[in-house]
Design an enzyme around this catalytic site. Sequence first.
Site, PDB file in Angstrom:
ATOM      1  N   HIS A 108     -16.822 -54.182 -10.532  1.00  0.00           N
ATOM      2  CA  HIS A 108     -18.265 -54.295 -10.281  1.00  0.00           C
ATOM      3  C   HIS A 108     -18.443 -55.282  -9.124  1.00  0.00           C
ATOM      4  CE1 HIS A 108     -22.390 -55.727 -11.158  1.00  0.00           C
ATOM      5  NE2 HIS A 108     -22.555 -54.618 -11.854  1.00  0.00           N
ATOM      6  N   ASP A 149     -13.449 -59.838 -16.740  1.00  0.00           N
ATOM      7  CA  ASP A 149     -14.875 -59.530 -16.702  1.00  0.00           C
ATOM      8  C   ASP A 149     -15.146 -58.652 -17.928  1.00  0.00           C
ATOM      9  OD1 ASP A 149     -17.289 -58.265 -16.413  1.00  0.00           O
ATOM     10  OD2 ASP A 149     -16.994 -57.713 -14.308  1.00  0.00           O
ATOM     11  N   GLN A 179     -18.667 -55.175 -19.892  1.00  0.00           N
ATOM     12  CA  GLN A 179     -18.708 -53.875 -20.570  1.00  0.00           C
ATOM     13  C   GLN A 179     -17.922 -53.860 -21.869  1.00  0.00           C
ATOM     14  OE1 GLN A 179     -20.649 -51.364 -19.909  1.00  0.00           O
ATOM     15  NE2 GLN A 179     -21.439 -52.311 -18.058  1.00  0.00           N
ATOM     16  N   LYS A 195     -26.287 -56.862 -22.597  1.00  0.00           N
ATOM     17  CA  LYS A 195     -25.577 -55.595 -22.862  1.00  0.00           C
ATOM     18  C   LYS A 195     -25.085 -55.546 -24.306  1.00  0.00           C
ATOM     19  CE  LYS A 195     -23.850 -55.528 -18.133  1.00  0.00           C
ATOM     20  NZ  LYS A 195     -24.434 -54.465 -17.331  1.00  0.00           N
ATOM     21  N   CYS A 203     -23.302 -50.450  -8.878  1.00  0.00           N
ATOM     22  CA  CYS A 203     -22.770 -51.708  -8.335  1.00  0.00           C
ATOM     23  C   CYS A 203     -21.252 -51.658  -8.233  1.00  0.00           C
ATOM     24  CB  CYS A 203     -23.206 -52.913  -9.172  1.00  0.00           C
ATOM     25  SG  CYS A 203     -24.963 -53.168  -9.154  1.00  0.00           S
TER      26      CYS A 203
HETATM   27  N1  PMP Z   1     -19.328 -56.674 -14.522  1.00  0.00           N
HETATM   28  C1  PMP Z   1     -19.479 -55.455 -15.044  1.00  0.00           C
HETATM   29  C2  PMP Z   1     -18.265 -54.633 -15.360  1.00  0.00           C
HETATM   30  C3  PMP Z   1     -20.762 -54.978 -15.312  1.00  0.00           C
HETATM   31  O1  PMP Z   1     -20.926 -53.763 -15.834  1.00  0.00           O
HETATM   32  C4  PMP Z   1     -21.879 -55.795 -15.024  1.00  0.00           C
HETATM   33  C5  PMP Z   1     -23.294 -55.315 -15.277  1.00  0.00           C
HETATM   34  N2  PMP Z   1     -23.547 -54.005 -14.846  1.00  0.00           N
HETATM   35  C6  PMP Z   1     -21.651 -57.067 -14.489  1.00  0.00           C
HETATM   36  C7  PMP Z   1     -20.367 -57.467 -14.256  1.00  0.00           C
HETATM   37  C8  PMP Z   1     -22.778 -57.986 -14.174  1.00  0.00           C
HETATM   38  O2  PMP Z   1     -23.437 -58.358 -15.323  1.00  0.00           O
HETATM   39  P1  PMP Z   1     -24.824 -59.150 -15.237  1.00  0.00           P
HETATM   40  O3  PMP Z   1     -25.708 -58.344 -14.327  1.00  0.00           O
HETATM   41  O4  PMP Z   1     -25.316 -59.147 -16.641  1.00  0.00           O
HETATM   42  O5  PMP Z   1     -24.537 -60.499 -14.711  1.00  0.00           O
END
Ligand code: PMP
Length: 415
Positions: free
Chosen positions: A132, A209, A212, A235, A373
């Site tokens: 991401h 990270d 997910q 999430k 993203c």
């Molecule tokens: N890493 C991953 C794998 C994600 O899916 C996301 C959110 N789509 C993020 C980081 C970022 O998370 P946040 O927007 O809650 O900071």
Amino acid sequence: MSTLPRQSPQAYPIERIRADFPALRQQIRGKPLVYLDNAASAQKPKQVIDTLAEFYRHDFSNIHRSVHTLGERATARYEASRDTVRRFLNAAAVEEIVFVRGTTEAINLVAQSFGRSRFREGDEIVISAMEHHSNIVPWQMVCRQTGARLKVAPIDEDGALIVEEYQRLLGPRTKLVAIAHMSNALGTLNPAGELIDMAHARGIPVLLDGAQAAPHVKVDVQALDCDFYAFSGHKLYGPTGIGVLYGKRKLLEAMPPWQGGGEMIRTVTFERTEYNDLPYKFEAGTPAIAEAVGLGAAIEYIEGIGWETIAAHEHALIEYATARALEIPGLRIIGTAGEKGAILSFTLERIHPHDIGTFLDHYGIAVRAGHHCAMPVMDFFQVPATARASFGIYNTHEEVDQLMDAIREIIKVFG
Ligand code: PMP
């Protein structure tokens, strides 16, 4: 028609769970809402909503600095939530749990504190091709500041990490591995334990990270032996604006603060400042107090259902959705790794994913359409975007059927 069963394997308490989520009880464009955008953010159970409301009604105050009763109550609830998170991750100590705004902030904290103070010209940070943007851009920023370089472990046509290539990238200059536990664009679950062991064999710390993975798999930071773990509350059926950075105590202790302000200090004079102990050293300013309390409620809620139960339900859903999707001519699934979570990313021939998303909304079905993203993932698969259905604890096999029927309609109209 798929031969897979149209329901979860065991007596999954789906009716009770759905009844806990008020947002699911609504019609969108005259159709019952089918919410399949859980990878972006999940809906909230009434247990979380009620906890937030009740906290604001009775116990709210700023924390840590007041001697009055509300201050003590709010502090106790905030710190109790930290202990809930510690238990959730099976961390050794509450000092290792830092409340942040979310995964993005957690990764930026590690980049700017750990990275900026340690990386030197020519050092390397290993990430993967499925990250991401939150796990790419903070490292690019710290590379620019320090002269370190980013190395990217490739993925294969299924969207699985090529583990041998990853291993080959680990060398004497590697100062950190930062990798997704589970990919948001593809659903791939990485073999985190194996990747960590390979890095540790060379003395390299690893950040996972977990944005997910945390809502879908049981995370045990001690069993994984990861050095940092980041996740977001929203999430995980919890509030927005709250997330967690887990870090091994030794590493966090050695790291400088990344933001200065109230709460993260012990004493301040104009000449010098003595920093506070862990975890407060990394929690400058008034934190998201109610949201932290709400996160605790969310964790208790999903633990009440049980990890094995959730995993079996979501596994059944993605298996069924995949089998039904494969029956649709012109549908291409992006992300077919052997180990994957409940995410179905797909494209349709001649129909732009944004049109898929808009059309599905007319059926009351919420999916995400875009690059998620993860633009480098889109480049790798040579697609501008995908449509993504992502499943959670309250989704049903009937909803999968509704999605597939609607996709067939789109193809009839536009294909
Ligand atoms: N890493 C991953 C794998 C994600 O899916 C996301 C959110 N789509 C993020 C980081 C970022 O998370 P946040 O927007 O809650 O900071």
